[in-house]
Scaffold this motif. Structure first.
Motif, short mmCIF file in Angstrom:
data_model
loop_
_atom_site.label_atom_id
_atom_site.label_comp_id
_atom_site.label_asym_id
_atom_site.label_seq_id
_atom_site.Cartn_x
_atom_site.Cartn_y
_atom_site.Cartn_z
N ASP A 115 2.65 6.78 18.53
CA ASP A 115 1.47 6.30 19.24
C ASP A 115 1.86 5.60 20.54
O ASP A 115 2.30 6.23 21.47
CB ASP A 115 0.63 5.37 18.35
N LYS A 116 1.68 4.27 20.61
CA LYS A 116 1.98 3.51 21.82
C LYS A 116 3.32 2.77 21.72
O LYS A 116 3.57 1.85 22.47
CB LYS A 116 0.87 2.51 22.09
N PHE A 117 4.16 3.19 20.79
CA PHE A 117 5.44 2.52 20.56
C PHE A 117 6.56 3.51 20.77
O PHE A 117 6.51 4.63 20.27
CB PHE A 117 5.48 1.98 19.12
N LYS A 118 7.59 3.11 21.51
CA LYS A 118 8.75 3.96 21.74
C LYS A 118 10.00 3.12 21.59
O LYS A 118 10.07 2.00 22.09
CB LYS A 118 8.71 4.56 23.14
N ILE A 119 11.00 3.65 20.87
CA ILE A 119 12.28 2.96 20.74
C ILE A 119 13.39 3.97 21.03
O ILE A 119 13.32 5.12 20.60
CB ILE A 119 12.47 2.33 19.35
N THR A 120 14.37 3.52 21.80
CA THR A 120 15.56 4.31 22.07
C THR A 120 16.77 3.45 21.75
O THR A 120 16.88 2.33 22.24
CB THR A 120 15.61 4.74 23.56
N ILE A 121 17.64 3.97 20.92
CA ILE A 121 18.86 3.26 20.55
C ILE A 121 20.02 4.08 21.07
O ILE A 121 20.17 5.24 20.71
CB ILE A 121 18.96 3.08 19.02
N GLN B 254 19.71 -1.25 22.32
CA GLN B 254 18.34 -0.88 21.95
C GLN B 254 17.46 -1.00 23.19
O GLN B 254 17.56 -1.97 23.91
CB GLN B 254 17.78 -1.83 20.90
N VAL B 255 16.61 -0.02 23.39
CA VAL B 255 15.65 -0.08 24.48
C VAL B 255 14.27 0.07 23.86
O VAL B 255 13.99 1.08 23.22
CB VAL B 255 15.90 1.02 25.52
N PHE B 256 13.42 -0.94 24.02
CA PHE B 256 12.08 -0.91 23.46
C PHE B 256 11.07 -0.78 24.59
O PHE B 256 11.20 -1.43 25.62
CB PHE B 256 11.75 -2.22 22.73
N THR B 257 10.04 0.01 24.39
CA THR B 257 8.93 0.06 25.31
C THR B 257 7.67 -0.08 24.47
O THR B 257 7.35 0.79 23.68
CB THR B 257 8.88 1.38 26.09
N VAL B 258 6.98 -1.21 24.63
CA VAL B 258 5.75 -1.46 23.90
C VAL B 258 4.68 -1.85 24.91
O VAL B 258 4.75 -2.91 25.51
CB VAL B 258 5.94 -2.60 22.87
N PRO B 259 3.70 -0.97 25.14
CA PRO B 259 2.69 -1.32 26.13
C PRO B 259 1.79 -2.44 25.64
O PRO B 259 1.37 -2.45 24.50
CB PRO B 259 1.91 -0.03 26.32
N ALA B 260 1.53 -3.39 26.51
CA ALA B 260 0.56 -4.46 26.23
C ALA B 260 -0.54 -4.26 27.27
O ALA B 260 -1.10 -3.20 27.36
CB ALA B 260 1.23 -5.82 26.35
N VAL B 261 -0.80 -5.28 28.09
CA VAL B 261 -1.75 -5.12 29.19
C VAL B 261 -1.12 -4.20 30.23
O VAL B 261 -1.75 -3.29 30.74
CB VAL B 261 -2.12 -6.49 29.81
N ALA B 262 0.13 -4.46 30.54
CA ALA B 262 0.90 -3.59 31.41
C ALA B 262 2.14 -3.17 30.63
O ALA B 262 2.57 -3.87 29.73
CB ALA B 262 1.32 -4.36 32.68
N PRO B 263 2.72 -2.01 30.92
CA PRO B 263 3.91 -1.60 30.18
C PRO B 263 5.02 -2.64 30.30
O PRO B 263 5.29 -3.15 31.38
CB PRO B 263 4.32 -0.29 30.86
#
Length: 161
Positions: free
Chosen positions: A26-32, A41-50
């Motif tokens: 969905d709106k969650f992405k993880i790259t290890i 670890q690289v996390f991308t979790v969109p909030a108001v802005a990415p």
């Protein structure tokens, strides 16, 4: 995806030869990514802005526990003995020779070990992992001080078959 699942993924990448793992939900992405025996670890979790955050997984520094005298770290000459086998660390973390500060060490110099016997504990990300011997023989030398940080594939014990 919860925190425990992320921890398990990091451990699996750390133990394997995988250099990079990416998962999108969905709106969650993880790259290890694993680079030179370090797991990133690289996390991308969109909030108001990415939002993007990068975290390095490193050994957690802990206060040294009261311990008995332990041998110092080995020199390169010690590990080059032709008839000795090495038990190596399967992960990054903090090395402990015993299950608790007031408990005896799992193994000492001169003890016989068999394949599958627990020889130490490595704490990684607040998890205590029992490390089992993959070889049988007699412990000749302990190469790491108790409560010391260890790296992936670092020699921990020398074993005479």
């Amino acid at each position: 995806m919860d925190f425990k699942q992320i921890q398990e993924l990091v451990k699996m990448v750390n133990k394997s030869n995988i250099s990079e793992l990416s998962i999108e939900e969905d709106k969650f992405k993880i790259t290890i990514k694993q680079k030179d025996n370090e797991v990133q670890q690289v996390f991308t979790v969109p909030a108001v802005a990415p939002v993007q955050a990068v975290a390095q997984v490193a050994p957690v520094a802990t206060a040294p526990a009261a311990t008995s005298a332990t041998p110092p770290a080995a020199t390169a000459a010690d590990t080059k003995a032709t008839n000795l086998l090495t038990i190596k660390s399967p992960m990054i973390g903090t090395f402990y020779r015993s299950p608790g500060p007031d408990k005896p060490a799992f193994v000492n110099v001169g003890d016989d070990v068999t394949s599958g016997k627990v020889v130490c504990i490595i704490e990684a990300m607040k998890l205590f992992n029992e490390i089992e011997s993959e070889v049988s023989g007699r412990i000749i030398k302990v190469l790491v001080d108790d409560a010391s940080p260890v790296e992936y594939d670092q020699p921990l014990f020398l074993v005479e078959p």
